[in-house]
Design a protein around this motif. Structure first.
Motif, PDB file in Angstrom:
ATOM      1  N   ASP A 229       0.777  -1.298  -0.037  1.00  0.00           N
ATOM      2  CA  ASP A 229      -0.117   0.014   0.066  1.00  0.00           C
ATOM      3  C   ASP A 229       1.000   1.319  -0.020  1.00  0.00           C
ATOM      4  N   ASN A 230       2.037   1.202   0.825  1.00  0.00           N
ATOM      5  CA  ASN A 230       2.995   2.470   0.943  1.00  0.00           C
ATOM      6  C   ASN A 230       3.293   2.773  -0.494  1.00  0.00           C
ATOM      7  N   LYS A 231       3.868   1.617  -1.127  1.00  0.00           N
ATOM      8  CA  LYS A 231       4.731   1.795  -2.476  1.00  0.00           C
ATOM      9  C   LYS A 231       3.511   2.247  -3.357  1.00  0.00           C
ATOM     10  N   LEU A 232       2.366   1.959  -3.432  1.00  0.00           N
ATOM     11  CA  LEU A 232       1.322   2.484  -4.395  1.00  0.00           C
ATOM     12  C   LEU A 232       0.872   3.907  -4.093  1.00  0.00           C
ATOM     13  N   ARG A 233       0.733   4.262  -2.793  1.00  0.00           N
ATOM     14  CA  ARG A 233       0.548   5.799  -2.602  1.00  0.00           C
ATOM     15  C   ARG A 233       1.990   6.691  -3.112  1.00  0.00           C
ATOM     16  N   GLN A 234       3.195   6.088  -3.008  1.00  0.00           N
ATOM     17  CA  GLN A 234       4.274   6.662  -3.530  1.00  0.00           C
ATOM     18  C   GLN A 234       4.122   6.813  -5.029  1.00  0.00           C
ATOM     19  N   LEU A 235       3.486   5.763  -5.443  1.00  0.00           N
ATOM     20  CA  LEU A 235       3.605   6.089  -7.279  1.00  0.00           C
ATOM     21  C   LEU A 235       2.370   6.958  -7.757  1.00  0.00           C
ATOM     22  N   LYS A 236       1.630   7.263  -6.800  1.00  0.00           N
ATOM     23  CA  LYS A 236       0.409   8.199  -7.304  1.00  0.00           C
ATOM     24  C   LYS A 236       0.756   9.646  -7.442  1.00  0.00           C
TER      25      LYS A 236
END
Length: 236
Positions: A229-236
């Motif tokens: 989830d943290n990685k996905l938020r960083q990519l947004k």
């Protein structure tokens, strides 16, 4: 379990192919000599890494030892290419009281690789290896661990698209301690990728499958979910 720190270089004395077709198969044995250090505390049944491959001591004396090699091992490693006079990396299974100088190496070879190039860089050498099974490249990362013929080395670069290969650098000290430095372009080496990468992939895969099923039932799964989830938020 091994550390990837090569203890000695042995010499193949004999490669024995045994026809046991009358009992349902065949087998091979390798006799390795010039390795008294390895035999100081040897016992029948001990595990030992030969070019990074975990095999079992079936006979030994003060100067040489014999190991059995199963057909599957011959298919997955470069041990079947060994002939009298060939040099091999040797490491005893790790004991609980020793310092862990390399990384966790199982002695379970993932694939072999071909040497694509050898380039001098000062007194060091850069080797590029192309795995026979290119799918292992997903577990090989820059500055990560890799075991090449049982030696724990650091990955310098990974090319997953063009060469489908990876590189390592051997400093002058390491060149003197392992057999890989004496090999030529086109020669074969045994490759074992870092176990942690495979375990992580499995956990992430299971976590995704559980999410798709609406299940979240483990502490580790929850941790992996937070990382994703943290990685996905960083990519947004």
């Amino acid at each position: 379990m091994f550390t990837g720190i090569v203890e000695a270089i042995g010499t193949v004395k004999e490669f024995i192919e045994t026809d046991t077709s009358d009992v349902g198969g065949y087998g091979s044995s390798i006799v390795i000599t010039d390795c008294p250090l390895i035999l100081e505390d040897a016992h029948l049944g001990d595990s030992i890494a030969v070019n990074g491959t975990c095999v079992t001591i079936t006979d030994f004396n003060s100067i040489d030892f014999k190991v059995g090699v199963a057909p599957e091992t011959l298919r997955r490693t470069n041990l079947g290419d060994l002939r009298p006079g060939h040099k091999v990396n040797l490491e005893r299974a790790v004991a609980g009281h020793v310092r862990f100088g390399g990384h966790f190496v199982q002695g379970h070879i993932d694939t072999t690789a071909t040497i694509l190039s050898i380039t001098p860089d000062g007194n060091a050498k850069t080797f590029w290896f192309q795995p026979l099974d290119s799918s292992v490249l997903r577990f090989i990362v820059e500055k990560g661990f890799i075991a090449v013929d049982g030696a724990s080395l650091t990955v310098i670069d990974v090319d997953e698209t063009v060469r489908k290969a990876f590189s390592v650098m051997l400093i002058s000290y390491t060149q003197e301690k392992i057999v890989t430095s004496k090999k030529q372009v086109g020669d074969s080496v045994n490759i074992e990728v870092d176990l942690m990468g495979k375990l992580l992939e499995k956990q992430v895969t299971l976590q995704i499958e559980n999410q798709l099923k609406g299940q979240l039932n483990s502490t580790l799964g929850g941790l992996v979910e937070k990382i994703v989830d943290n990685k996905l938020r960083q990519l947004k």
